[in-house]
Design a protein around this motif. Sequence first.
Motif, PDB file in Angstrom:
ATOM      1  N   VAL A  37       0.859  -1.184   0.000  1.00 25.57           N
ATOM      2  CA  VAL A  37       0.000   0.000   0.000  1.00 25.57           C
ATOM      3  C   VAL A  37       0.894   1.234   0.000  1.00 25.57           C
ATOM      4  O   VAL A  37       1.869   1.310   0.745  1.00 25.57           O
ATOM      5  CB  VAL A  37      -0.923   0.030   1.237  1.00 25.57           C
ATOM      6  N   ASP A  38       0.571   2.204  -0.854  1.00 22.81           N
ATOM      7  CA  ASP A  38       1.353   3.433  -0.933  1.00 22.81           C
ATOM      8  C   ASP A  38       0.403   4.572  -1.275  1.00 22.81           C
ATOM      9  O   ASP A  38      -0.815   4.375  -1.382  1.00 22.81           O
ATOM     10  CB  ASP A  38       2.459   3.294  -1.982  1.00 22.81           C
ATOM     11  N   HIS A  39       0.948   5.765  -1.440  1.00 25.90           N
ATOM     12  CA  HIS A  39       0.156   6.933  -1.830  1.00 25.90           C
ATOM     13  C   HIS A  39       0.834   7.635  -2.988  1.00 25.90           C
ATOM     14  O   HIS A  39       2.068   7.592  -3.117  1.00 25.90           O
ATOM     15  CB  HIS A  39      -0.011   7.900  -0.656  1.00 25.90           C
ATOM     16  N   GLU A  40       0.038   8.256  -3.832  1.00 27.55           N
ATOM     17  CA  GLU A  40       0.586   8.964  -4.983  1.00 27.55           C
ATOM     18  C   GLU A  40      -0.310  10.135  -5.352  1.00 27.55           C
ATOM     19  O   GLU A  40      -1.535  10.079  -5.163  1.00 27.55           O
ATOM     20  CB  GLU A  40       0.723   8.009  -6.176  1.00 27.55           C
ATOM     21  N   ASP A  41       0.295  11.171  -5.873  1.00 24.50           N
ATOM     22  CA  ASP A  41      -0.477  12.305  -6.376  1.00 24.50           C
ATOM     23  C   ASP A  41      -0.992  11.941  -7.759  1.00 24.50           C
ATOM     24  O   ASP A  41      -0.232  11.854  -8.719  1.00 24.50           O
ATOM     25  CB  ASP A  41       0.407  13.549  -6.451  1.00 24.50           C
ATOM     26  N   VAL A  42      -2.294  11.719  -7.861  1.00 26.68           N
ATOM     27  CA  VAL A  42      -2.890  11.321  -9.137  1.00 26.68           C
ATOM     28  C   VAL A  42      -3.689  12.460  -9.744  1.00 26.68           C
ATOM     29  O   VAL A  42      -4.531  12.240 -10.620  1.00 26.68           O
ATOM     30  CB  VAL A  42      -3.778  10.063  -8.965  1.00 26.68           C
ATOM     31  N   SER A  43      -3.435  13.689  -9.299  1.00 27.42           N
ATOM     32  CA  SER A  43      -4.225  14.837  -9.765  1.00 27.42           C
ATOM     33  C   SER A  43      -4.214  14.979 -11.275  1.00 27.42           C
ATOM     34  O   SER A  43      -5.220  15.320 -11.891  1.00 27.42           O
ATOM     35  CB  SER A  43      -3.696  16.130  -9.120  1.00 27.42           C
ATOM     36  N   GLU A  44      -3.052  14.727 -11.905  1.00 24.28           N
ATOM     37  CA  GLU A  44      -2.947  14.904 -13.349  1.00 24.28           C
ATOM     38  C   GLU A  44      -3.837  13.942 -14.105  1.00 24.28           C
ATOM     39  O   GLU A  44      -4.202  14.186 -15.252  1.00 24.28           O
ATOM     40  CB  GLU A  44      -1.492  14.720 -13.801  1.00 24.28           C
ATOM     41  N   LEU A  45      -4.180  12.824 -13.469  1.00 25.72           N
ATOM     42  CA  LEU A  45      -4.988  11.812 -14.137  1.00 25.72           C
ATOM     43  C   LEU A  45      -6.483  12.039 -13.968  1.00 25.72           C
ATOM     44  O   LEU A  45      -7.293  11.384 -14.629  1.00 25.72           O
ATOM     45  CB  LEU A  45      -4.639  10.422 -13.590  1.00 25.72           C
ATOM     46  N   LEU A  46      -6.856  12.971 -13.074  1.00 25.09           N
ATOM     47  CA  LEU A  46      -8.260  13.140 -12.736  1.00 25.09           C
ATOM     48  C   LEU A  46      -8.911  14.259 -13.528  1.00 25.09           C
ATOM     49  O   LEU A  46      -8.235  15.194 -13.967  1.00 25.09           O
ATOM     50  CB  LEU A  46      -8.403  13.435 -11.237  1.00 25.09           C
ATOM     51  N   GLU A  47     -10.224  14.148 -13.704  1.00 25.64           N
ATOM     52  CA  GLU A  47     -10.983  15.228 -14.311  1.00 25.64           C
ATOM     53  C   GLU A  47     -10.996  16.429 -13.369  1.00 25.64           C
ATOM     54  O   GLU A  47     -10.849  16.288 -12.151  1.00 25.64           O
ATOM     55  CB  GLU A  47     -12.420  14.781 -14.596  1.00 25.64           C
ATOM     56  N   ASP A  48     -11.186  17.632 -13.925  1.00 28.14           N
ATOM     57  CA  ASP A  48     -11.129  18.850 -13.118  1.00 28.14           C
ATOM     58  C   ASP A  48     -12.160  18.864 -11.992  1.00 28.14           C
ATOM     59  O   ASP A  48     -11.910  19.416 -10.920  1.00 28.14           O
ATOM     60  CB  ASP A  48     -11.335  20.085 -14.009  1.00 28.14           C
ATOM     61  N   ASP A  49     -13.337  18.263 -12.233  1.00 23.74           N
ATOM     62  CA  ASP A  49     -14.389  18.297 -11.226  1.00 23.74           C
ATOM     63  C   ASP A  49     -14.376  17.088 -10.296  1.00 23.74           C
ATOM     64  O   ASP A  49     -15.282  16.908  -9.482  1.00 23.74           O
ATOM     65  CB  ASP A  49     -15.764  18.411 -11.894  1.00 23.74           C
ATOM     66  N   ASP A  50     -13.347  16.254 -10.379  1.00 23.18           N
ATOM     67  CA  ASP A  50     -13.265  15.078  -9.515  1.00 23.18           C
ATOM     68  C   ASP A  50     -12.951  15.520  -8.084  1.00 23.18           C
ATOM     69  O   ASP A  50     -12.003  16.270  -7.857  1.00 23.18           O
ATOM     70  CB  ASP A  50     -12.185  14.124 -10.015  1.00 23.18           C
ATOM     71  N   PRO A  51     -13.750  15.082  -7.105  1.00 25.60           N
ATOM     72  CA  PRO A  51     -13.528  15.502  -5.715  1.00 25.60           C
ATOM     73  C   PRO A  51     -12.172  15.063  -5.152  1.00 25.60           C
ATOM     74  O   PRO A  51     -11.698  15.629  -4.172  1.00 25.60           O
ATOM     75  CB  PRO A  51     -14.689  14.855  -4.956  1.00 25.60           C
ATOM     76  N   LYS A  52     -11.552  14.058  -5.768  1.00 24.14           N
ATOM     77  CA  LYS A  52     -10.253  13.590  -5.285  1.00 24.14           C
ATOM     78  C   LYS A  52      -9.105  14.462  -5.758  1.00 24.14           C
ATOM     79  O   LYS A  52      -7.973  14.301  -5.321  1.00 24.14           O
ATOM     80  CB  LYS A  52     -10.016  12.145  -5.756  1.00 24.14           C
ATOM     81  N   LYS A  53      -9.406  15.381  -6.701  1.00 19.84           N
ATOM     82  CA  LYS A  53      -8.358  16.239  -7.236  1.00 19.84           C
ATOM     83  C   LYS A  53      -8.004  17.298  -6.182  1.00 19.84           C
ATOM     84  O   LYS A  53      -8.867  17.995  -5.669  1.00 19.84           O
ATOM     85  CB  LYS A  53      -8.825  16.913  -8.523  1.00 19.84           C
ATOM     86  N   GLY A  54      -6.741  17.439  -5.842  1.00 21.27           N
ATOM     87  CA  GLY A  54      -6.325  18.409  -4.837  1.00 21.27           C
ATOM     88  C   GLY A  54      -4.975  18.052  -4.268  1.00 21.27           C
ATOM     89  O   GLY A  54      -4.148  17.397  -4.908  1.00 21.27           O
ATOM     90  N   ASP A  55      -4.744  18.484  -3.019  1.00 19.74           N
ATOM     91  CA  ASP A  55      -3.442  18.289  -2.386  1.00 19.74           C
ATOM     92  C   ASP A  55      -3.316  16.959  -1.671  1.00 19.74           C
ATOM     93  O   ASP A  55      -2.251  16.618  -1.179  1.00 19.74           O
ATOM     94  CB  ASP A  55      -3.191  19.425  -1.380  1.00 19.74           C
ATOM     95  N   VAL A  56      -4.431  16.195  -1.597  1.00 21.52           N
ATOM     96  CA  VAL A  56      -4.401  14.943  -0.850  1.00 21.52           C
ATOM     97  C   VAL A  56      -3.846  13.816  -1.718  1.00 21.52           C
ATOM     98  O   VAL A  56      -4.298  13.607  -2.842  1.00 21.52           O
ATOM     99  CB  VAL A  56      -5.815  14.569  -0.355  1.00 21.52           C
ATOM    100  N   LEU A  57      -2.846  13.109  -1.188  1.00 19.02           N
ATOM    101  CA  LEU A  57      -2.300  11.959  -1.901  1.00 19.02           C
ATOM    102  C   LEU A  57      -3.266  10.794  -1.759  1.00 19.02           C
ATOM    103  O   LEU A  57      -3.736  10.487  -0.655  1.00 19.02           O
ATOM    104  CB  LEU A  57      -0.929  11.582  -1.327  1.00 19.02           C
ATOM    105  N   GLN A  58      -3.568  10.132  -2.880  1.00 16.20           N
ATOM    106  CA  GLN A  58      -4.549   9.054  -2.888  1.00 16.20           C
ATOM    107  C   GLN A  58      -3.871   7.692  -2.740  1.00 16.20           C
ATOM    108  O   GLN A  58      -2.744   7.489  -3.196  1.00 16.20           O
ATOM    109  CB  GLN A  58      -5.354   9.085  -4.188  1.00 16.20           C
ATOM    110  N   PRO A  59      -4.561   6.734  -2.096  1.00 18.44           N
ATOM    111  CA  PRO A  59      -3.975   5.396  -1.935  1.00 18.44           C
ATOM    112  C   PRO A  59      -3.812   4.694  -3.284  1.00 18.44           C
ATOM    113  O   PRO A  59      -4.677   4.807  -4.163  1.00 18.44           O
ATOM    114  CB  PRO A  59      -5.010   4.659  -1.062  1.00 18.44           C
ATOM    115  N   ILE A  60      -2.733   3.993  -3.445  1.00 17.18           N
ATOM    116  CA  ILE A  60      -2.538   3.089  -4.578  1.00 17.18           C
ATOM    117  C   ILE A  60      -2.068   1.755  -4.017  1.00 17.18           C
ATOM    118  O   ILE A  60      -1.473   1.694  -2.929  1.00 17.18           O
ATOM    119  CB  ILE A  60      -1.534   3.634  -5.617  1.00 17.18           C
ATOM    120  N   TYR A  61      -2.357   0.691  -4.742  1.00 16.71           N
ATOM    121  CA  TYR A  61      -2.097  -0.647  -4.229  1.00 16.71           C
ATOM    122  C   TYR A  61      -1.326  -1.476  -5.255  1.00 16.71           C
ATOM    123  O   TYR A  61      -1.651  -1.455  -6.440  1.00 16.71           O
ATOM    124  CB  TYR A  61      -3.418  -1.359  -3.910  1.00 16.71           C
TER     125      TYR A  61
END
Length: 329
Positions: A37-61
Amino acid sequence: MGNSKADPKYSKGDKVLCYEPDPIKQPIIYHSVIMEVDHEDVSELLEDDDPKKGDVLQPIYLVHFQNWGSQYDRWVTEDLVLNVTPENLATKEHLDKQVVGPKNPSKKKKKSEKNTETSDNSEARLSKYKMNLVIPLTIKQALERDFVNVTLRNLLVNLPRTPNVETILSNFVVNTLANNPTEDKNSLLEFSEGIITCFDFTLPLQLLYKEERSQLEREGFSHSGSRIKRQNLTSQVSGDWVMYPGYSVWGSAGDDPVPGPLRPSKLYGAEHLLRLFVKLPELLDHMEMEYVRNLSHFCQSFLDYVAKHRAEVFVEIQPYKEAELCDLG
Protein backbone atom coordinates in the motif's frame (compact mmCIF):
# COMPACT_ATOMS: atom_id res chain seq x y z
CA MET A 1 4.28 21.42 4.45
CA GLY A 2 3.80 18.05 2.71
CA ASN A 3 0.63 16.78 1.16
CA SER A 4 -1.80 14.93 3.43
CA LYS A 5 -2.64 11.29 2.72
CA ALA A 6 -6.11 9.82 2.32
CA ASP A 7 -6.80 6.78 4.48
CA PRO A 8 -6.63 3.57 2.43
CA LYS A 9 -9.65 1.25 2.47
CA TYR A 10 -7.50 -1.87 2.15
CA SER A 11 -4.42 -3.25 3.88
CA LYS A 12 -1.49 -5.42 2.88
CA GLY A 13 -2.57 -9.04 2.66
CA ASP A 14 -6.26 -8.31 2.03
CA LYS A 15 -7.97 -10.66 -0.42
CA VAL A 16 -9.92 -8.55 -2.88
CA LEU A 17 -11.24 -8.35 -6.41
CA CYS A 18 -9.51 -6.08 -8.91
CA TYR A 19 -10.33 -4.83 -12.40
CA GLU A 20 -7.85 -5.56 -15.20
CA PRO A 21 -5.51 -2.52 -14.99
CA ASP A 22 -4.18 -2.67 -18.53
CA PRO A 23 -6.20 -0.20 -20.65
CA ILE A 24 -5.61 -2.07 -23.90
CA LYS A 25 -7.19 -5.29 -22.67
CA GLN A 26 -10.80 -6.27 -22.14
CA PRO A 27 -12.31 -5.25 -18.80
CA ILE A 28 -12.34 -8.23 -16.47
CA ILE A 29 -12.16 -8.76 -12.70
CA TYR A 30 -9.56 -10.96 -10.98
CA HIS A 31 -9.31 -12.50 -7.56
CA SER A 32 -6.33 -10.62 -6.10
CA VAL A 33 -4.22 -9.97 -3.01
CA ILE A 34 -2.91 -6.60 -1.81
CA MET A 35 0.90 -6.85 -1.71
CA GLU A 36 1.78 -3.23 -0.84
CA VAL A 37 0.00 0.00 0.00
CA ASP A 38 1.35 3.43 -0.93
CA HIS A 39 0.16 6.93 -1.83
CA GLU A 40 0.59 8.96 -4.98
CA ASP A 41 -0.48 12.31 -6.38
CA VAL A 42 -2.89 11.32 -9.14
CA SER A 43 -4.22 14.84 -9.76
CA GLU A 44 -2.95 14.90 -13.35
CA LEU A 45 -4.99 11.81 -14.14
CA LEU A 46 -8.26 13.14 -12.74
CA GLU A 47 -10.98 15.23 -14.31
CA ASP A 48 -11.13 18.85 -13.12
CA ASP A 49 -14.39 18.30 -11.23
CA ASP A 50 -13.27 15.08 -9.51
CA PRO A 51 -13.53 15.50 -5.71
CA LYS A 52 -10.25 13.59 -5.29
CA LYS A 53 -8.36 16.24 -7.24
CA GLY A 54 -6.33 18.41 -4.84
CA ASP A 55 -3.44 18.29 -2.39
CA VAL A 56 -4.40 14.94 -0.85
CA LEU A 57 -2.30 11.96 -1.90
CA GLN A 58 -4.55 9.05 -2.89
CA PRO A 59 -3.98 5.40 -1.93
CA ILE A 60 -2.54 3.09 -4.58
CA TYR A 61 -2.10 -0.65 -4.23
CA LEU A 62 0.32 -3.19 -5.62
CA VAL A 63 -1.94 -6.15 -6.37
CA HIS A 64 -1.09 -9.74 -7.20
CA PHE A 65 -3.54 -11.48 -9.51
CA GLN A 66 -4.48 -15.02 -8.56
CA ASN A 67 -2.99 -17.69 -10.86
CA TRP A 68 -0.64 -15.14 -12.47
CA GLY A 69 3.11 -14.79 -11.90
CA SER A 70 4.52 -11.96 -9.78
CA GLN A 71 5.83 -10.26 -12.96
CA TYR A 72 2.19 -9.32 -13.65
CA ASP A 73 1.72 -7.53 -10.30
CA ARG A 74 0.46 -4.00 -10.92
CA TRP A 75 -0.03 -0.72 -9.07
CA VAL A 76 -3.67 0.35 -9.23
CA THR A 77 -5.83 3.11 -7.83
CA GLU A 78 -8.41 2.40 -5.15
CA ASP A 79 -11.38 2.59 -7.52
CA LEU A 80 -10.18 -0.55 -9.31
CA VAL A 81 -10.23 -2.59 -6.09
CA LEU A 82 -13.44 -4.24 -4.90
CA ASN A 83 -14.50 -6.12 -1.80
CA VAL A 84 -15.34 -9.79 -2.27
CA THR A 85 -19.14 -9.59 -2.08
CA PRO A 86 -21.92 -11.54 -3.83
CA GLU A 87 -22.73 -8.47 -5.93
CA ASN A 88 -19.15 -7.97 -7.08
CA LEU A 89 -18.73 -11.68 -7.75
CA ALA A 90 -21.82 -11.52 -9.96
CA THR A 91 -20.25 -8.63 -11.90
CA LYS A 92 -17.06 -10.68 -12.28
CA GLU A 93 -19.04 -13.65 -13.60
CA HIS A 94 -20.82 -11.40 -16.11
CA LEU A 95 -17.52 -10.00 -17.44
CA ASP A 96 -16.00 -13.50 -17.59
CA LYS A 97 -18.86 -14.59 -19.85
CA GLN A 98 -18.28 -11.59 -22.13
CA VAL A 99 -14.64 -12.57 -22.61
CA VAL A 100 -14.91 -16.33 -23.05
CA GLY A 101 -18.37 -16.34 -24.65
CA PRO A 102 -21.10 -18.86 -23.99
CA LYS A 103 -20.19 -22.51 -23.89
CA ASN A 104 -21.12 -24.62 -26.89
CA PRO A 105 -24.46 -26.31 -26.27
CA SER A 106 -24.49 -30.07 -26.18
CA LYS A 107 -24.66 -31.71 -29.57
CA LYS A 108 -26.99 -34.36 -28.20
CA LYS A 109 -30.60 -33.44 -28.91
CA LYS A 110 -33.78 -35.35 -28.58
CA LYS A 111 -35.41 -36.53 -31.77
CA SER A 112 -38.41 -34.25 -31.24
CA GLU A 113 -36.13 -31.25 -30.76
CA LYS A 114 -34.38 -31.89 -34.09
CA ASN A 115 -37.66 -31.88 -35.98
CA THR A 116 -38.82 -28.58 -34.48
CA GLU A 117 -35.47 -26.91 -35.15
CA THR A 118 -35.17 -27.82 -38.83
CA SER A 119 -37.05 -24.81 -40.15
CA ASP A 120 -35.32 -22.42 -37.73
CA ASN A 121 -31.88 -23.65 -38.77
CA SER A 122 -32.77 -23.26 -42.43
CA GLU A 123 -33.78 -19.65 -41.86
CA ALA A 124 -30.58 -19.02 -39.91
CA ARG A 125 -28.47 -20.37 -42.77
CA LEU A 126 -30.32 -18.19 -45.26
CA SER A 127 -29.83 -15.08 -43.10
CA LYS A 128 -26.05 -15.53 -42.94
CA TYR A 129 -23.95 -13.52 -45.30
CA LYS A 130 -20.27 -14.28 -45.72
CA MET A 131 -18.10 -11.22 -46.31
CA ASN A 132 -15.83 -11.83 -49.29
CA LEU A 133 -13.36 -9.02 -49.82
CA VAL A 134 -11.14 -8.87 -52.89
CA ILE A 135 -7.70 -7.75 -51.72
CA PRO A 136 -6.02 -5.83 -54.58
CA LEU A 137 -2.61 -7.15 -55.65
CA THR A 138 -0.75 -4.01 -54.55
CA ILE A 139 -2.17 -4.38 -51.04
CA LYS A 140 -1.27 -8.09 -50.90
CA GLN A 141 2.29 -7.16 -51.85
CA ALA A 142 2.39 -4.45 -49.16
CA LEU A 143 1.17 -6.91 -46.52
CA GLU A 144 3.75 -9.49 -47.58
CA ARG A 145 6.59 -6.94 -47.39
CA ASP A 146 5.34 -5.83 -43.98
CA PHE A 147 5.37 -9.44 -42.72
CA VAL A 148 8.92 -10.01 -43.97
CA ASN A 149 10.22 -6.72 -42.56
CA VAL A 150 8.83 -7.35 -39.07
CA THR A 151 9.24 -11.10 -38.61
CA LEU A 152 12.37 -11.83 -40.66
CA ARG A 153 14.33 -8.59 -40.86
CA ASN A 154 13.68 -7.43 -37.27
CA LEU A 155 12.25 -4.10 -38.42
CA LEU A 156 9.43 -2.15 -36.79
CA VAL A 157 7.18 0.57 -38.19
CA ASN A 158 8.19 4.02 -36.95
CA LEU A 159 5.61 5.33 -34.48
CA PRO A 160 3.64 7.52 -34.52
CA ARG A 161 2.85 6.79 -38.15
CA THR A 162 1.89 9.52 -40.62
CA PRO A 163 -0.79 9.45 -41.88
CA ASN A 164 -2.40 7.57 -39.02
CA VAL A 165 -5.48 5.36 -39.18
CA GLU A 166 -7.89 8.20 -38.33
CA THR A 167 -6.47 10.43 -41.06
CA ILE A 168 -6.54 7.67 -43.67
CA LEU A 169 -10.20 6.90 -43.01
CA SER A 170 -11.12 10.60 -42.92
CA ASN A 171 -9.45 11.10 -46.30
CA PHE A 172 -11.34 8.08 -47.64
CA VAL A 173 -14.68 9.60 -46.59
CA VAL A 174 -13.83 12.96 -48.18
CA ASN A 175 -12.62 11.33 -51.41
CA THR A 176 -15.66 9.06 -51.67
CA LEU A 177 -18.16 11.87 -51.20
CA ALA A 178 -16.31 14.05 -53.73
CA ASN A 179 -16.30 11.35 -56.39
CA ASN A 180 -19.64 9.73 -55.62
CA PRO A 181 -22.11 12.27 -54.20
CA THR A 182 -24.86 9.63 -54.12
CA GLU A 183 -23.14 7.83 -51.23
CA ASP A 184 -24.81 8.44 -47.89
CA LYS A 185 -22.57 10.69 -45.80
CA ASN A 186 -23.89 9.48 -42.45
CA SER A 187 -23.35 5.84 -43.40
CA LEU A 188 -19.80 6.60 -44.50
CA LEU A 189 -19.03 8.42 -41.26
CA GLU A 190 -20.55 5.57 -39.27
CA PHE A 191 -18.37 3.11 -41.18
CA SER A 192 -15.24 5.19 -40.50
CA GLU A 193 -15.99 5.56 -36.79
CA GLY A 194 -16.78 1.85 -36.49
CA ILE A 195 -13.52 0.80 -38.12
CA ILE A 196 -11.58 3.16 -35.83
CA THR A 197 -13.25 1.71 -32.73
CA CYS A 198 -12.70 -1.84 -33.96
CA PHE A 199 -9.05 -1.07 -34.73
CA ASP A 200 -8.39 0.50 -31.30
CA PHE A 201 -9.55 -2.57 -29.42
CA THR A 202 -8.49 -5.26 -31.89
CA LEU A 203 -4.90 -4.13 -32.51
CA PRO A 204 -3.35 -5.23 -29.17
CA LEU A 205 -5.22 -8.54 -29.26
CA GLN A 206 -4.96 -9.69 -32.88
CA LEU A 207 -3.11 -7.27 -35.15
CA LEU A 208 0.43 -7.27 -33.74
CA TYR A 209 3.24 -9.70 -34.44
CA LYS A 210 4.99 -10.80 -31.25
CA GLU A 211 7.97 -8.66 -32.20
CA GLU A 212 5.76 -5.55 -31.99
CA ARG A 213 4.11 -6.04 -28.60
CA SER A 214 6.80 -4.44 -26.43
CA GLN A 215 6.90 -1.50 -28.86
CA LEU A 216 3.23 -0.80 -28.13
CA GLU A 217 3.87 -0.98 -24.39
CA ARG A 218 6.94 1.26 -24.73
CA GLU A 219 5.65 3.88 -27.17
CA GLY A 220 1.88 3.66 -26.70
CA PHE A 221 1.71 5.39 -23.34
CA SER A 222 2.30 8.93 -22.10
CA HIS A 223 1.45 8.64 -18.43
CA SER A 224 3.70 11.30 -16.89
CA GLY A 225 5.83 8.90 -14.87
CA SER A 226 2.87 7.63 -12.86
CA ARG A 227 2.73 3.98 -11.87
CA ILE A 228 -0.95 4.00 -12.89
CA LYS A 229 -1.80 3.16 -16.50
CA ARG A 230 -5.48 2.38 -16.14
CA GLN A 231 -7.93 4.55 -18.09
CA ASN A 232 -11.67 4.41 -18.61
CA LEU A 233 -12.97 1.69 -20.90
CA THR A 234 -16.50 1.10 -22.04
CA SER A 235 -18.26 -2.22 -22.32
CA GLN A 236 -21.78 -3.08 -23.32
CA VAL A 237 -23.61 -4.55 -20.33
CA SER A 238 -27.27 -5.53 -20.68
CA GLY A 239 -27.61 -3.33 -23.74
CA ASP A 240 -26.23 -0.20 -22.08
CA TRP A 241 -22.79 1.33 -22.43
CA VAL A 242 -21.15 1.70 -19.03
CA MET A 243 -17.88 3.34 -18.04
CA TYR A 244 -15.41 1.25 -16.09
CA PRO A 245 -13.33 2.86 -13.30
CA GLY A 246 -10.41 5.06 -14.26
CA TYR A 247 -9.70 8.51 -15.56
CA SER A 248 -9.59 10.02 -19.06
CA VAL A 249 -10.69 7.67 -21.83
CA TRP A 250 -7.46 7.91 -23.83
CA GLY A 251 -4.20 9.79 -23.50
CA SER A 252 -2.66 12.16 -26.00
CA ALA A 253 0.84 13.25 -26.95
CA GLY A 254 2.10 16.69 -27.96
CA ASP A 255 2.96 19.87 -26.05
CA ASP A 256 0.24 19.24 -23.45
CA PRO A 257 0.06 15.45 -23.11
CA VAL A 258 -2.86 13.79 -21.36
CA PRO A 259 -1.83 10.81 -19.20
CA GLY A 260 -2.87 7.45 -20.56
CA PRO A 261 -2.56 5.23 -23.60
CA LEU A 262 -2.60 6.82 -27.03
CA ARG A 263 -5.36 5.53 -29.25
CA PRO A 264 -3.86 2.92 -31.59
CA SER A 265 -5.70 4.71 -34.41
CA LYS A 266 -3.59 7.80 -33.69
CA LEU A 267 -0.37 5.81 -33.35
CA TYR A 268 -0.47 3.34 -36.25
CA GLY A 269 -1.01 3.70 -39.99
CA ALA A 270 -1.80 1.80 -43.17
CA GLU A 271 0.31 -1.29 -42.44
CA HIS A 272 -1.68 -2.26 -39.36
CA LEU A 273 -5.02 -1.01 -40.65
CA LEU A 274 -4.80 -3.35 -43.63
CA ARG A 275 -4.15 -6.27 -41.29
CA LEU A 276 -7.55 -5.53 -39.73
CA PHE A 277 -9.31 -5.68 -43.12
CA VAL A 278 -7.80 -9.10 -43.76
CA LYS A 279 -9.33 -10.33 -40.49
CA LEU A 280 -12.69 -8.57 -40.79
CA PRO A 281 -14.57 -11.43 -42.54
CA GLU A 282 -13.62 -13.72 -39.65
CA LEU A 283 -14.42 -11.11 -36.98
CA LEU A 284 -17.85 -10.38 -38.46
CA ASP A 285 -18.88 -13.95 -39.18
CA HIS A 286 -21.60 -13.85 -36.49
CA MET A 287 -23.16 -10.53 -37.52
CA GLU A 288 -26.55 -10.02 -39.15
CA MET A 289 -26.74 -10.46 -42.93
CA GLU A 290 -27.93 -6.94 -43.78
CA TYR A 291 -25.29 -5.31 -41.59
CA VAL A 292 -22.44 -7.35 -43.08
CA ARG A 293 -23.71 -6.78 -46.64
CA ASN A 294 -23.66 -3.00 -46.16
CA LEU A 295 -20.29 -3.13 -44.43
CA SER A 296 -18.84 -5.23 -47.26
CA HIS A 297 -19.63 -2.46 -49.74
CA PHE A 298 -17.70 0.15 -47.78
CA CYS A 299 -14.84 -2.23 -46.96
CA GLN A 300 -14.31 -3.08 -50.61
CA SER A 301 -14.51 0.59 -51.57
CA PHE A 302 -11.88 1.39 -48.96
CA LEU A 303 -9.49 -1.32 -50.18
CA ASP A 304 -9.89 -0.09 -53.76
CA TYR A 305 -9.24 3.47 -52.54
CA VAL A 306 -6.01 2.41 -50.80
CA ALA A 307 -4.81 0.58 -53.89
CA LYS A 308 -5.51 3.61 -56.09
CA HIS A 309 -4.05 6.18 -53.66
CA ARG A 310 -1.23 4.06 -52.29
CA ALA A 311 1.34 6.86 -52.43
CA GLU A 312 -0.87 9.11 -50.27
CA VAL A 313 -1.81 6.38 -47.82
CA PHE A 314 1.66 4.97 -47.20
CA VAL A 315 3.64 8.18 -47.91
CA GLU A 316 6.99 6.64 -46.95
CA ILE A 317 8.33 3.81 -49.06
CA GLN A 318 10.32 2.41 -46.12
CA PRO A 319 8.77 3.57 -42.81
CA TYR A 320 10.67 1.00 -40.72
CA LYS A 321 13.43 1.12 -38.11
CA GLU A 322 15.55 -1.57 -36.50
CA ALA A 323 13.90 -3.31 -33.58
CA GLU A 324 15.36 -2.81 -30.13
CA LEU A 325 16.75 -5.77 -28.20
CA CYS A 326 13.71 -5.86 -25.89
CA ASP A 327 11.46 -6.41 -28.93
CA LEU A 328 13.31 -9.56 -29.96
CA GLY A 329 13.00 -11.46 -26.71
